[in-house]
Design a protein around this motif. Structure first.
Motif, PDB file in Angstrom:
ATOM      1  N   ASN A   1       5.455  13.970   9.636  1.00 52.33           N
ATOM      2  CA  ASN A   1       6.847  13.768  10.022  1.00 52.33           C
ATOM      3  C   ASN A   1       7.336  12.384   9.614  1.00 52.33           C
ATOM      4  OD1 ASN A   1       6.814  16.307  11.172  1.00 52.33           O
ATOM      5  ND2 ASN A   1       6.453  15.558  13.243  1.00 52.33           N
ATOM      6  N   ASP A   2       6.484  11.380   9.811  1.00 50.99           N
ATOM      7  CA  ASP A   2       6.841   9.998   9.492  1.00 50.99           C
ATOM      8  C   ASP A   2       7.119   9.832   8.000  1.00 50.99           C
ATOM      9  OD1 ASP A   2       7.136   7.171   9.776  1.00 50.99           O
ATOM     10  OD2 ASP A   2       5.049   6.907   9.172  1.00 50.99           O
ATOM     11  N   VAL A   3       6.183  10.292   7.164  1.00 56.34           N
ATOM     12  CA  VAL A   3       6.356  10.162   5.719  1.00 56.34           C
ATOM     13  C   VAL A   3       7.531  11.023   5.242  1.00 56.34           C
ATOM     14  CG1 VAL A   3       5.268  10.531   3.459  1.00 56.34           C
ATOM     15  CG2 VAL A   3       3.926   9.588   5.357  1.00 56.34           C
ATOM     16  N   GLY A   4       7.678  12.209   5.836  1.00 58.96           N
ATOM     17  CA  GLY A   4       8.750  13.116   5.434  1.00 58.96           C
ATOM     18  C   GLY A   4      10.147  12.611   5.744  1.00 58.96           C
TER      19      GLY A   4
ATOM     20  N   GLY B   1       0.816  -1.204   0.000  1.00 58.97           N
ATOM     21  CA  GLY B   1       0.000   0.000   0.000  1.00 58.97           C
ATOM     22  C   GLY B   1       0.856   1.263   0.000  1.00 58.97           C
ATOM     23  N   SER B   2       0.200   2.409   0.142  1.00 62.14           N
ATOM     24  CA  SER B   2       0.883   3.703   0.014  1.00 62.14           C
ATOM     25  C   SER B   2       1.543   4.134   1.319  1.00 62.14           C
ATOM     26  CB  SER B   2      -0.111   4.775  -0.433  1.00 62.14           C
ATOM     27  OG  SER B   2      -1.080   4.980   0.571  1.00 62.14           O
ATOM     28  N   LEU B   3       2.605   4.927   1.188  1.00 63.80           N
ATOM     29  CA  LEU B   3       3.285   5.474   2.364  1.00 63.80           C
ATOM     30  C   LEU B   3       2.323   6.255   3.242  1.00 63.80           C
ATOM     31  CD1 LEU B   3       6.641   6.909   0.929  1.00 63.80           C
ATOM     32  CD2 LEU B   3       6.342   4.831   2.286  1.00 63.80           C
ATOM     33  N   PHE B   4       1.525   7.111   2.617  1.00 59.09           N
ATOM     34  CA  PHE B   4       0.656   8.025   3.359  1.00 59.09           C
ATOM     35  C   PHE B   4      -0.445   7.285   4.110  1.00 59.09           C
ATOM     36  CE2 PHE B   4      -3.219  10.783   3.144  1.00 59.09           C
ATOM     37  CZ  PHE B   4      -2.861  11.654   4.150  1.00 59.09           C
ATOM     38  N   ILE B   5      -1.219   6.471   3.407  1.00 63.53           N
ATOM     39  CA  ILE B   5      -2.359   5.793   4.045  1.00 63.53           C
ATOM     40  C   ILE B   5      -1.893   4.821   5.113  1.00 63.53           C
ATOM     41  CG2 ILE B   5      -4.265   4.185   3.668  1.00 63.53           C
ATOM     42  CD1 ILE B   5      -4.860   7.046   2.751  1.00 63.53           C
ATOM     43  N   GLN B   6      -0.824   4.084   4.837  1.00 64.16           N
ATOM     44  CA  GLN B   6      -0.339   3.132   5.836  1.00 64.16           C
ATOM     45  C   GLN B   6       0.176   3.856   7.077  1.00 64.16           C
ATOM     46  OE1 GLN B   6      -0.846  -0.171   5.696  1.00 64.16           O
ATOM     47  NE2 GLN B   6      -1.944   0.289   3.797  1.00 64.16           N
ATOM     48  N   SER B   7       0.784   5.019   6.888  1.00 62.56           N
ATOM     49  CA  SER B   7       1.225   5.813   8.040  1.00 62.56           C
ATOM     50  C   SER B   7       0.030   6.342   8.820  1.00 62.56           C
ATOM     51  CB  SER B   7       2.111   6.966   7.586  1.00 62.56           C
ATOM     52  OG  SER B   7       2.551   7.740   8.693  1.00 62.56           O
ATOM     53  N   VAL B   8      -1.003   6.816   8.115  1.00 61.95           N
ATOM     54  CA  VAL B   8      -2.219   7.289   8.783  1.00 61.95           C
ATOM     55  C   VAL B   8      -2.786   6.188   9.678  1.00 61.95           C
ATOM     56  CG1 VAL B   8      -4.635   7.920   8.424  1.00 61.95           C
ATOM     57  CG2 VAL B   8      -2.855   9.032   7.069  1.00 61.95           C
ATOM     58  N   CYS B   9      -2.927   4.985   9.131  1.00 57.64           N
ATOM     59  CA  CYS B   9      -3.519   3.887   9.894  1.00 57.64           C
ATOM     60  C   CYS B   9      -2.661   3.508  11.095  1.00 57.64           C
ATOM     61  CB  CYS B   9      -3.723   2.676   8.980  1.00 57.64           C
ATOM     62  SG  CYS B   9      -4.931   2.960   7.660  1.00 57.64           S
TER      63      CYS B   9
ATOM     64  N   ILE C   1      14.115  13.442  -0.269  1.00 55.40           N
ATOM     65  CA  ILE C   1      12.861  13.092   0.397  1.00 55.40           C
ATOM     66  C   ILE C   1      11.909  12.465  -0.610  1.00 55.40           C
ATOM     67  CG2 ILE C   1      10.879  14.018   1.655  1.00 55.40           C
ATOM     68  CD1 ILE C   1      12.716  16.330   2.527  1.00 55.40           C
ATOM     69  N   LEU C   2      11.191  11.429  -0.204  1.00 53.87           N
ATOM     70  CA  LEU C   2      10.222  10.808  -1.097  1.00 53.87           C
ATOM     71  C   LEU C   2       9.001  11.700  -1.307  1.00 53.87           C
ATOM     72  CD1 LEU C   2      10.301   7.066   0.034  1.00 53.87           C
ATOM     73  CD2 LEU C   2      10.913   7.954  -2.208  1.00 53.87           C
ATOM     74  N   GLN C   3       8.357  12.091  -0.219  1.00 49.21           N
ATOM     75  CA  GLN C   3       7.192  12.960  -0.337  1.00 49.21           C
ATOM     76  C   GLN C   3       6.899  13.614   1.000  1.00 49.21           C
ATOM     77  OE1 GLN C   3       4.500   9.472  -1.100  1.00 49.21           O
ATOM     78  NE2 GLN C   3       3.062  10.592   0.180  1.00 49.21           N
ATOM     79  N   ILE C   4       6.129  14.697   0.965  1.00 51.90           N
ATOM     80  CA  ILE C   4       5.695  15.383   2.184  1.00 51.90           C
ATOM     81  C   ILE C   4       4.191  15.615   2.087  1.00 51.90           C
ATOM     82  CG2 ILE C   4       5.933  17.415   3.647  1.00 51.90           C
ATOM     83  CD1 ILE C   4       8.710  17.824   2.495  1.00 51.90           C
ATOM     84  N   PRO C   5       3.393  15.004   2.975  1.00 53.09           N
ATOM     85  CA  PRO C   5       1.945  15.244   2.953  1.00 53.09           C
ATOM     86  C   PRO C   5       1.615  16.684   3.307  1.00 53.09           C
ATOM     87  CG  PRO C   5       2.496  13.253   4.190  1.00 53.09           C
ATOM     88  CD  PRO C   5       3.783  13.994   3.953  1.00 53.09           C
ATOM     89  N   VAL C   6       0.408  17.082   2.949  1.00 56.04           N
ATOM     90  CA  VAL C   6      -0.085  18.436   3.212  1.00 56.04           C
ATOM     91  C   VAL C   6      -1.391  18.335   3.996  1.00 56.04           C
ATOM     92  CG1 VAL C   6      -1.058  20.504   2.138  1.00 56.04           C
ATOM     93  CG2 VAL C   6       1.008  19.459   1.192  1.00 56.04           C
ATOM     94  N   VAL C   7      -1.517  19.148   5.027  1.00 58.78           N
ATOM     95  CA  VAL C   7      -2.739  19.190   5.832  1.00 58.78           C
ATOM     96  C   VAL C   7      -3.288  20.609   5.820  1.00 58.78           C
ATOM     97  CG1 VAL C   7      -3.759  18.830   8.113  1.00 58.78           C
ATOM     98  CG2 VAL C   7      -1.902  17.336   7.328  1.00 58.78           C
ATOM     99  N   ALA C   8      -4.567  20.739   5.513  1.00 58.76           N
ATOM    100  CA  ALA C   8      -5.235  22.049   5.554  1.00 58.76           C
ATOM    101  C   ALA C   8      -6.582  21.863   6.245  1.00 58.76           C
ATOM    102  CB  ALA C   8      -5.429  22.593   4.141  1.00 58.76           C
ATOM    103  N   PHE C   9      -7.011  22.859   7.015  1.00 63.82           N
ATOM    104  CA  PHE C   9      -8.236  22.645   7.779  1.00 63.82           C
ATOM    105  C   PHE C   9      -8.899  23.938   8.213  1.00 63.82           C
ATOM    106  CE2 PHE C   9      -4.620  22.728  10.565  1.00 63.82           C
ATOM    107  CZ  PHE C   9      -5.021  23.409  11.704  1.00 63.82           C
ATOM    108  N   THR C  10     -10.185  23.830   8.487  1.00 66.10           N
ATOM    109  CA  THR C  10     -10.958  24.927   9.081  1.00 66.10           C
ATOM    110  C   THR C  10     -11.725  24.388  10.282  1.00 66.10           C
ATOM    111  OG1 THR C  10     -12.772  24.503   7.521  1.00 66.10           O
ATOM    112  CG2 THR C  10     -11.187  26.235   6.926  1.00 66.10           C
ATOM    113  N   MET C  11     -11.084  23.520  11.036  1.00 65.38           N
ATOM    114  CA  MET C  11     -11.714  22.933  12.218  1.00 65.38           C
ATOM    115  C   MET C  11     -11.834  23.994  13.308  1.00 65.38           C
ATOM    116  SD  MET C  11     -12.008  19.583  11.402  1.00 65.38           S
ATOM    117  CE  MET C  11     -11.666  18.350  12.641  1.00 65.38           C
ATOM    118  N   THR C  12     -12.940  23.990  14.026  1.00 67.16           N
ATOM    119  CA  THR C  12     -13.136  24.938  15.118  1.00 67.16           C
ATOM    120  C   THR C  12     -12.920  24.302  16.483  1.00 67.16           C
ATOM    121  OG1 THR C  12     -15.506  24.458  15.134  1.00 67.16           O
ATOM    122  CG2 THR C  12     -14.751  26.313  13.776  1.00 67.16           C
ATOM    123  N   LYS C  13     -12.802  22.979  16.513  1.00 71.83           N
ATOM    124  CA  LYS C  13     -12.564  22.257  17.762  1.00 71.83           C
ATOM    125  C   LYS C  13     -11.593  21.111  17.487  1.00 71.83           C
ATOM    126  CE  LYS C  13     -17.203  23.232  19.574  1.00 71.83           C
ATOM    127  NZ  LYS C  13     -18.430  22.660  20.180  1.00 71.83           N
TER     128      LYS C  13
END
Length: 385
Positions: free
Chosen positions: A350-353, A320-328, A364-376
């Motif tokens: 940090n893990d994927v990076g 599987g993918s670096l990103f999804i497997q790291s998420v899990c 570096i292989l890849q760096i994920p990106v996180v963006a959000f508008t969470m209020t809590k």
């Protein structure tokens, strides 16, 4: 309180928020004569990460004294372009300024921080309530077989890993496999408008994780207190592809879940985990990789993408993918500790990076990106079946 003290007290939160679009805020500060041309060029030439440039910028402002600090804070609160790009900044108040709305959070390279609040012991009011059983729905859109791009081997492993971990976190895990762009759009629209108990239309070919495999859902679906959408597909800058290789914009996907008075997800967290290349470049450690173009427009939304815009993501044909497997992996390890999702995704980043090309330890292989508008904060807990 002086402007300098206000800036110092909120420094970490301001820096975290401004990392959402560091080039934009640098240009704005220069346009308003808060830094010199030479300082602007030096900051622009910094080839570290996004965080390094923003930290340097804020430090320079603070070193210029009270008047510049006041001008900087005033710029953050009054410039319409800045307010729309960084809505979280509405929580920062100049001395004597009227109270402003609760913050909305934008892209982060730090752990989650609420401005002016103690982050060590979050109160219940700071958490999204997750009281429903099940907690919510986890929709996995798994595109494997493409017209001319071939087979995305390893994607089924990602889909199973996501289904397993989100089932453990109390969600009903559902999968749609091999959908065209139009089918993806129709499926997402149906889920966004789901209010009453209903079974998805047969043509969507929705299957549910049973613990050992995917089978046809037996019980009607209903939104709980959170919604997770996992998109596993090929992609290009700002889009994911249907199996017909037609593009569906990531911003369009998140806006499909726009909160309305009738929406069952109004005020509830909506998380999008996207495993798809965003271009053909490979990460150059000398370049920034902000990916700010994927910042969602709606409140209570989090988007995590395997790679920044213009860059590839990596997937093993068996594991599987670096990103999804790291998420899990990170969800399993850190949810029992009570860590919130934003903090966990920082560990994923940090893990994927840290992964490197086997023959190029500097690459570096890849760096994920996180963006959000969470209020809590969104804190997920493992459920024992």
């Amino acid at each position: 309180m002086s402007a300098e003290d206000t800036l110092r007290r909120n420094k970490t939160g301001i820096q975290r928020i401004l990392c959402g679009d560091d080039r934009f805020i640098l240009d704005k500060v220069f346009e308003n004569d808060l830094i010199t041309k030479r300082e602007y060029n030096i900051l622009k030439s910094i080839r570290e990460d996004v965080e390094g440039r923003v930290v340097e910028l804020v430090d320079k402002i603070m070193n210029k004294g009270e008047e510049t600090c006041r001008d900087f804070l005033d710029l953050l609160q009054t410039d319409e372009d800045i307010k729309s790009t960084f809505p979280s900044l509405s929580n920062i108040q100049l001395p004597g300024a009227r109270p402003l709305p609760r913050p909305v959070q934008v892209s982060s390279s730090h752990s989650e921080v609420f401005l002016g609040q103690d982050n060590k012991n979050p109160k219940m009011d700071d958490l999204y309530p997750l009281n429903s059983q099940p907690v919510g729905l986890c929709l996995i859109m798994n595109n494997v077989n493409f017209m001319s791009l071939g087979v995305r081997r390893g994607s089924d492993k990602d889909a199973q890993s996501l289904a397993e971990v989100f089932s453990e976190l109390g969600f009903r895990a559902l999968m749609c496999k091999d959908q065209t762009k139009d089918q993806m759009e129709q499926t997402l629209t149906w889920f966004s408008s789901l209010n009453d108990h209903a079974l998805p239309p047969q043509e969507f070919r929705v299957e549910e994780w049973s613990g050992t495999g995917f089978t046809e859902p037996q019980q009607p679906l209903n939104h709980g207190d959170a919604f997770i959408c996992c998109l596993l597909s090929n992609g290009m800058e700002g889009v994911v592809l249907g199996t017909d290789e037609n593009p569906l914009a990531i911003k369009h996907i998140t806006r499909t879940f726009r909160a309305t008075k009738q929406s069952a997800l109004k005020g509830k967290p909506k998380v999008f985990l996207i495993q798809a290349c965003q271009g053909y470049q490979r990460v150059d450690p000398e370049e920034d990789n902000c990916g700010g173009g994927s910042i969602p427009a709606e409140a209570d939304v989090l988007v995590a993408i395997a790679a920044g815009e213009g860059f590839v993501s990596f997937r093993h044909v068996i594991e599987g993918s670096l990103f999804i497997q790291s998420v899990c992996q990170q969800l399993r390890e850190r949810c029992p500790r009570g860590e919130d999702l934003l903090t966990i995704l920082q560990h994923v980043k940090n893990d994927v990076g840290q992964k490197r090309f086997p023959n190029r330890p500097d690459k570096i292989l890849q760096i994920p990106v996180v963006a959000f508008t969470m209020t809590k904060k969104l804190v997920l807990s493992l459920h024992h079946h």
